[in-house]
Design an enzyme around this catalytic site. Sequence first.
Site, PDB file in Angstrom:
ATOM      1  N   CYS A 177      -2.854   6.474  -5.524  1.00 20.37           N
ATOM      2  CA  CYS A 177      -3.843   6.107  -6.551  1.00 20.37           C
ATOM      3  C   CYS A 177      -4.915   7.188  -6.666  1.00 20.37           C
ATOM      4  CB  CYS A 177      -4.493   4.765  -6.206  1.00 20.37           C
ATOM      5  SG  CYS A 177      -5.821   4.335  -7.360  1.00 20.37           S
ATOM      6  N   CYS A 222      -8.692   5.719  -5.771  1.00 18.66           N
ATOM      7  CA  CYS A 222      -9.111   5.319  -4.429  1.00 18.66           C
ATOM      8  C   CYS A 222      -9.839   6.494  -3.768  1.00 18.66           C
ATOM      9  CB  CYS A 222      -7.888   4.941  -3.589  1.00 18.66           C
ATOM     10  SG  CYS A 222      -7.321   3.240  -3.855  1.00 18.66           S
ATOM     11  N   ASN A 266      -9.943  -1.638 -20.167  1.00 22.12           N
ATOM     12  CA  ASN A 266      -8.632  -2.216 -20.453  1.00 22.12           C
ATOM     13  C   ASN A 266      -8.154  -2.815 -19.147  1.00 22.12           C
ATOM     14  OD1 ASN A 266      -8.671  -0.999 -23.006  1.00 22.12           O
ATOM     15  ND2 ASN A 266      -7.655   0.838 -22.263  1.00 22.12           N
ATOM     16  N   HIS A 295      -6.017   0.343 -10.310  1.00 22.12           N
ATOM     17  CA  HIS A 295      -7.336   0.333  -9.667  1.00 22.12           C
ATOM     18  C   HIS A 295      -8.399  -0.162 -10.671  1.00 22.12           C
ATOM     19  CE1 HIS A 295      -9.804   2.034  -6.301  1.00 22.12           C
ATOM     20  NE2 HIS A 295     -10.726   1.738  -7.190  1.00 22.12           N
ATOM     21  N   HIS A 321     -11.068  -0.246 -13.025  1.00 31.00           N
ATOM     22  CA  HIS A 321     -11.857   0.839 -13.622  1.00 31.00           C
ATOM     23  C   HIS A 321     -12.022   0.599 -15.115  1.00 31.00           C
ATOM     24  CE1 HIS A 321      -7.839   2.131 -14.834  1.00 31.00           C
ATOM     25  NE2 HIS A 321      -8.394   2.967 -15.693  1.00 31.00           N
TER      26      HIS A 321
HETATM   27 ZN    ZN Z   1      -6.865   2.720  -6.037  1.00 32.02          ZN
END
Ligand code: ZN
Length: 371
Positions: free
Chosen positions: A73, A76, A179, A190, A192
Amino acid sequence: MNLTRTSRRLADGREIIYFDDTPDAPPRTAEDQRPLGERALSGELRHDALVGDWVAVAGHRLNRTFLPPKDECPLCPTGTGSVPSEVPEAAYDVVVFENRFPSFAPVSDHHPDDGATDDLDRTAPALGRCEVVCFTSDHDSTFADLSPSRARTVIDVWADRTAELGALPEVEQVFCFENRGQQIGVTLHHPHGQIYAYPYVPQRSAAILAQATEHHARTGRLLGADILAAELEAKVRIVAESEHWVAYVPFAARWPVEVHLAPRRDVPDLPSLTPAERDDLASVYLDLLRRLDRYYVTKDGSPIRLPYIAGWHQAPSSRGREVSRLHLQVMSVLRSPKKLKYLAGSESGVGGWVNDVPPEQIAERLRDVAL
Ligand SMILES: [Zn+2]
């Protein structure tokens, strides 16, 4: 609340800004060790003469990261996964950085003369900025799971970015949005959001501004204030009320689930909100998201996390401030627990919206959700 703001640069020169709300957060000094090469330049804007709107053409976005496994990711903190991420620090509270694959960027190699020979092939550099806002370092969380104080930090971040990006000479409109859910087209799980700073006023924002301008010229009043007053009087579409905010389903809702959240006081944008209004927004927005996440349930009664788009409509940065009024729009394409509304022939072809669910029914269900 004390927020520590630290601006740094990533390996390719993009800005990253840490917003720390924990008092013992260490200084953010970690260097980005990745060999990234040059940052992406902006693409070009093409004017669609047929409908009088602009389209950003950005071919490099085809290469962007698509649903990576958790240990890769890019949002992260670095050190928690198998590869260095976009965030060099080993931990963060809320962090903002310039998108690696932006639709709008601060530097362009577009030459103003390119092809701009007559009205039918006007182009412009897609100048502006696209930012990513990581709401938390917890990969498996979601906005609705944030504490009120962390949600409040995100609100301060939206206000900070709106003020700073709106002051850039090339930027005409700042749009903070999230979104959520794969059905919306999310490419990273994640939690965001994003911020687009456009070098023009996009079509729906322009339509909102035109209506507000006409209403103000005719009545001397703010359209957003008159709409809110009408909703408070009608009562049937109100979802939740607090000291400073009102959530309602709009009279002509277009989506199977749609809610607007507006301040009681006339404000043009997020930076204009007082500390008390921001505190209250954090709790009322979390309440709204929790209602939305319980709007549909499976056959055995477990809640279905609603895929949604949430976006802040605020005054453009260089005109229309005196007639604009801030509001949040949250909408979902989910029209039943297992069915999506597709923007098909009528909506996509001619912009003729059809909604199968009466707005009053959406509001009643959201009011009655057991929290
Ligand atoms: Zn993440």
